[in-house]
Design a protein around this motif. Sequence first.
Motif: not given
Length: 122
Positions: A6-19
């Motif tokens: 797996e890859s792509g995990g990180r810190l993101v703000q609420a309401g944001g998007s991530l793949t």
Amino acid sequence: QVQLVESGGRLVQAGGSLTLSCAASGLTLIDYAMAWFRQAPEKEREFVAVKWNGGSTNYTNSVNGRFTVLRDDYKNMAYLLMTNLKPEDTAVYYCAAQSNGSPWVASDYNYWGQGTQVTVSS
């Protein structure tokens, strides 16, 4: 040797998007259902989403409408598109491959990745 990475995990703000991406090797992806699970601190690993090799999908209620599970059998890849992220989505996310069994039961999966951390800040 089968590997799921797996890859792509990180810190993101609420309401944001991530793949998130899951790269598979050592197996023919089309022979497997591909799923995503997650595990938050001090909680059990929980089912998030699955995409069967026939194309059908299923999501846990808390992510339905926000997450989309995809797969590319030619590239041996699976993806989890996450939108409108919430702090309660914070967890280590795992991809898993299953040849048969209940898609909602972690122990029915044949192969697992090592996980990628997703942290959603409020």
